[in-house]
Design an enzyme around this catalytic site. Structure first.
Site, PDB file in Angstrom:
ATOM      1  CB  CYS A   2      43.646  38.020  48.301  1.00 24.43           C
ATOM      2  SG  CYS A   2      44.895  38.846  47.328  1.00 24.43           S
ATOM      3  CD  GLU A 109      45.080  34.619  46.694  1.00 27.32           C
ATOM      4  OE1 GLU A 109      44.460  35.012  47.695  1.00 27.32           O
ATOM      5  OE2 GLU A 109      44.708  34.808  45.536  1.00 27.32           O
TER       6      GLU A 109
END
Length: 423
Positions: A2, A109
């Site tokens: 991410c 994440e």
DNA sequence: CCAGACGTTGTT
DNA sequence: GTCTGG
DNA sequence: CCAGACGTTGTT
DNA sequence: GTCTGG
């Protein structure tokens, strides 16, 4: 992966991890528990004199060919798919000479929950028992852009498929270089592309651990140390169902159980010697196996990466959250390893089959990259046509980015500069 | 020849 | 910069 | 990635 | 929804 990581490493920790105390642009680095693209963090690269050095670079690659009057977009290329990095025009030129090590302590994440809510998790390396926290080193590429404020160094983090242990959480993860040897190989100048790309495999070691963290860290401006601290993940069941109802409902099972990931230093150490090390060996094996293998830089295809990945993956014995996908207990023996790897490879092939449209096999990745499905341009100014203003003064178009971000700011502290295009 | 793109993720 | 598209 | 803004007029 | 900001 991410777009959020953690790096609050001190000068000494950075020097130790980097293998040098030489550090360019050190002043740009601000230790942070909540790092987003745009922020500068310590990166290790080979300097022009051939020595390795640390350099503070901003996360989010801004290619050198970006126009000087253009506003840098740190979000466009903060990740680079390792599977296609050798072919993508923006990245492939960097692969031969602009590799770097991204020093972090871990990354975040978000797990998508039903209902749309997202629970952030922090993923890090378990510290050896009684030992000091070991930085998590990711594979990266860097570039330098000659912007209005002088040369700006930026980097991107390579990604790969998630490991078995992590795929319940997300389908992608950063390329983790777990061993010194792997780090050295990635950093050192060399043209063995095959070897390098073989290193870009999911890290599945048991020493990569995780836990849920506060949603406060969702906000990029939240910088407290709570960012990476473990929190109890609230259970929807406990929240909405009175205990009587729970007992009465036969269908509601043990799902809401609060189970935590193994804690750093807890029961991890002996297992680390088994599986973490095994994954480590896999990465080292990748290095050795590729020595002598000549992959021409021009060729489009990437070497199959699944064998190594799955070798590590086969070692997975999951704990935590993941819906215990029927995973077979791993065989830790050398003999079993190969079998498991083959098995896993087969499975993957089977899964890939139905997905043919994505163009995973056969011909060049370019096909996949050119897939119209994901290709989207979003450059157009909002309602450039007419929007709402009937006869107005052009609304936000006129006052665009300039005035919008003209907030007063304490002098001296300029976390992230803003760059405006000339009007 | 010049102009324009160059990317990943996530979502639905 | 380097490749693709017109 | 997620959060937060998303606007105009008039007055001092 | 869509864009900007960190």
């Amino acid at each position: 992966m991410c777009g959020r990581s953690r790096c609050s490493l001190g000068e000494e920790q950075v020097a130790r991890a980097a293998g040098t105390s030489r550090w360019a642009d050190r002043q740009l680095y601000r230790p942070s528990h909540n790092v987003a693209p745009g922020a500068a963090t310590p990166v290790v690269r080979v300097a022009s004199d051939g020595e390795r050095q640390v350099q503070s670079m901003r996360w989010g690659l801004v290619p050198s060919f970006t126009k000087k009057d253009e506003k840098p977009d740190f979000w466009r290329m903060y990740n680079a798919r390792s599977e296609s990095v050798a072919e993508k025009p923006s990245f492939r030129r960097l692969v031969p000479t602009r590799r770097c090590l991204v020093l972090t302590q871990g990354f975040y994440e978000w797990q998508k929950e039903k209902g749309g809510a997202k629970q952030p998790y922090y993923i890090q390396l378990a510290s050896p028992e009684g030992g000091e926290e070991e930085p998590l080193v990711m594979a990266g590429l860097w570039d330098v852009w000659d912007g209005p404020e002088g040369p700006m160094h930026t980097y991107t983090i390579l990604t790969c498929d998630s490991s078995k242990r992590l795929e319940w959480l997300h389908d992608r993860m950063p390329v983790i270089l777990r061993t010194r040897e792997a780090q050295e190989t990635w950093l050192q100048p060399g043209d063995n592309l095959g070897k390098l790309l073989h290193m870009c495999v999911p890290y599945n070691g048991e020493d990569l651990v995780w836990h849920p963290v506060t949603k406060q860290m969702n906000s990029p401006s939240f910088q407290g140390p709570e960012c990476c601290k473990e929190v109890k993940k609230p259970s929807a069941k406990d929240f909405f169902k009175p205990r009587s109802a729970v007992a009465a409902s036969p269908k509601v099972k043990e799902q809401g159980k609060l189970e935590f990931n193994q804690e750093p230093g807890k029961a991890g150490s002996s297992q680390r010697d088994q599986q973490g090390q095994q994954a480590q060996q896999a990465q080292q094996a990748a290095i050795k196996d590729e020595q002598g293998v000549k992959t021409e830089a021009g060729s489009a295809g990437l070497p199959a990466q699944t064998d190594v990945q799955q070798t590590a993956a086969a070692a997975a014995v999951n704990a935590d959250e993941p819906p215990a996908d029927r995973q077979q207990a791993a065989v830790a023996t050398t003999a079993g390893r190969q079998a498991a790897a083959n098995q896993a490879a087969e499975k993957q092939a089977a899964e890939a089959a139905p997905k043919q449209q994505e163009g995973q096999q056969g011909e060049p990745q370019a096909a996949a990259g050119a897939s119209p499905a994901s290709g989207q341009k979003r450059k157009q100014p909002a309602g450039s046509s007419a929007s709402k203003g009937s006869g107005g003064s052009g609304g936000k178009k006129g006052s665009a980015p300039g005035s919008a971000s003209k907030k007063a700011r304490p002098a001296g502290q300029r976390p992230i500069s803003h760059f405006f295009s000339k009007g």
